[in-house]
Design a protein around this motif. Structure first.
Motif, PDB file in Angstrom:
ATOM      1  N   GLU A  51     -50.323   5.601  11.338  1.00 32.07           N
ATOM      2  CA  GLU A  51     -49.606   5.552  10.062  1.00 32.07           C
ATOM      3  C   GLU A  51     -50.133   6.647   9.134  1.00 32.07           C
ATOM      4  O   GLU A  51     -51.282   6.605   8.669  1.00 32.07           O
ATOM      5  N   ASN A 106     -46.962   7.808  -3.758  1.00 32.92           N
ATOM      6  CA  ASN A 106     -45.989   6.830  -3.265  1.00 32.92           C
ATOM      7  C   ASN A 106     -44.571   7.249  -3.626  1.00 32.92           C
ATOM      8  O   ASN A 106     -43.646   7.149  -2.806  1.00 32.92           O
ATOM      9  N   LEU A 107     -44.377   7.742  -4.854  1.00 29.91           N
ATOM     10  CA  LEU A 107     -43.051   8.157  -5.302  1.00 29.91           C
ATOM     11  C   LEU A 107     -42.540   9.332  -4.466  1.00 29.91           C
ATOM     12  O   LEU A 107     -41.400   9.311  -3.977  1.00 29.91           O
ATOM     13  N   SER A 110     -43.604  10.435  -1.457  1.00 34.38           N
ATOM     14  CA  SER A 110     -43.466  10.138  -0.029  1.00 34.38           C
ATOM     15  C   SER A 110     -42.236   9.267   0.235  1.00 34.38           C
ATOM     16  O   SER A 110     -41.494   9.504   1.197  1.00 34.38           O
ATOM     17  N   THR A 111     -41.995   8.279  -0.607  1.00 34.56           N
ATOM     18  CA  THR A 111     -40.844   7.396  -0.419  1.00 34.56           C
ATOM     19  C   THR A 111     -39.533   8.143  -0.639  1.00 34.56           C
ATOM     20  O   THR A 111     -38.598   8.050   0.177  1.00 34.56           O
ATOM     21  N   THR A 112     -39.458   8.899  -1.727  1.00 35.19           N
ATOM     22  CA  THR A 112     -38.225   9.601  -2.073  1.00 35.19           C
ATOM     23  C   THR A 112     -37.878  10.672  -1.042  1.00 35.19           C
ATOM     24  O   THR A 112     -36.726  10.776  -0.590  1.00 35.19           O
ATOM     25  N   ARG A 160     -39.097  10.999   2.088  1.00 28.30           N
ATOM     26  CA  ARG A 160     -38.897  10.441   3.427  1.00 28.30           C
ATOM     27  C   ARG A 160     -37.477   9.891   3.573  1.00 28.30           C
ATOM     28  O   ARG A 160     -36.826  10.087   4.607  1.00 28.30           O
ATOM     29  N   THR A 161     -36.986   9.211   2.556  1.00 32.58           N
ATOM     30  CA  THR A 161     -35.639   8.644   2.616  1.00 32.58           C
ATOM     31  C   THR A 161     -34.599   9.740   2.795  1.00 32.58           C
ATOM     32  O   THR A 161     -33.690   9.632   3.637  1.00 32.58           O
TER      33      THR A 161
END
Length: 244
Positions: free
Chosen positions: A78, A111-112, A114-116, A118-119
């Motif tokens: 991960e 987090n912001l 990586s999430t944004t 990656r999506t």
């Protein structure tokens, strides 16, 4: 002496790329094993990561070949967990600030981003999404990208884990859209690339991308193999266009 570190990855993976950027920022002594995700070796799931995904690392243990890692080595998978581990074992890397408030703020931004990103990446790579999703993701994050006079990176003049993640995704978007690589309809990527490269809306993004591209840890882990990376991405991403 630092225990051995082996990074198992594939050059087409943004997840593995930002882990490698972090290792370079930490000046870690590490080796890389390229995992063929199409013809995955059985030993990889048996001895490294049962989920069969990349990246993963082995850390410590007795000396052993990468394809026969020591049972005594610590295995970790991960990408964001690995990133945290690198930060912990190399605190001098400055990938996270020492101050608790600044540290928490950086983790929030990590987090912001990586999430944004990656999506958006998964959408255009595998789910026939529109490149507009990439434009929207970048636009959403631009407020956190450095403004003129505010520093070179997201949190100022220090390169952090947020910048490592941003570099891995943004460089891929730039090169793939330019070459129209993606699961979207043919021609849509080039249109989006033109917008990113010319529109005043993305002035801050372009300045940040240029700064990231010049960073030694980024240059050393991506551009010299960019054609190979793009060939791999084309194999997986454009193949999905048949279902568009």
């Amino acid at each position: 002496m630092t225990p051995q570190i082996t990074l198992y990855t594939t050059k087409s993976s943004p997840f593995g790329h930002y882990v490698e950027i972090a290792l370079r920022e930490a000046r870690a002594d590490y080796s890389v094993y390229e995992v063929d995700l199409v013809n995955k070796p059985p030993w990889y799931t048996d001895k490294v990561n049962p989920a069969g995904k990349v990246p993963a690392i082995s850390y410590g243990g007795s000396p052993a070949p990468a394809d026969a890692p020591s049972p005594s080595s610590f295995k970790l998978a991960e990408s964001l967990v690995i990133l945290d581990f690198i930060i912990d074992i190399f605190p001098e890397s400055n990938l996270l600030p020492i101050d608790p408030v600044a540290r928490a703020s950086t983790r929030f931004l990590l987090n912001l981003f990586s999430t944004t990103l990656r999506t958006a990446c998964m959408s255009i790579a595998a789910f026939r999404g529109s490149p507009e999703e990439v434009l929207d993701a970048i636009d959403k994050l631009q407020v956190h990208m450095p403004a003129p006079g505010s520093g070179r990176f997201v949190t100022g003049d220090t390169f952090t884990s947020v910048d490592a993640v941003a570099a891995a995704y943004l460089l891929r978007f730039d090169r793939c859209l330019e070459r129209d690589i993606g699961s979207f309809p043919e021609g849509e990527g080039v249109k989006a690339y033109h917008v990113l490269r010319t529109s005043e809306r993305f002035t801050r993004y372009r300045a940040y991308l240029a700064t990231l591209a010049k960073r030694e840890s980024v240059k050393a882990s991506f551009p010299e193999v960019s054609e190979k990376v793009l060939a791999q991405l084309g194999h997986f991403w454009v193949g999905n266009r048949a279902f568009a």
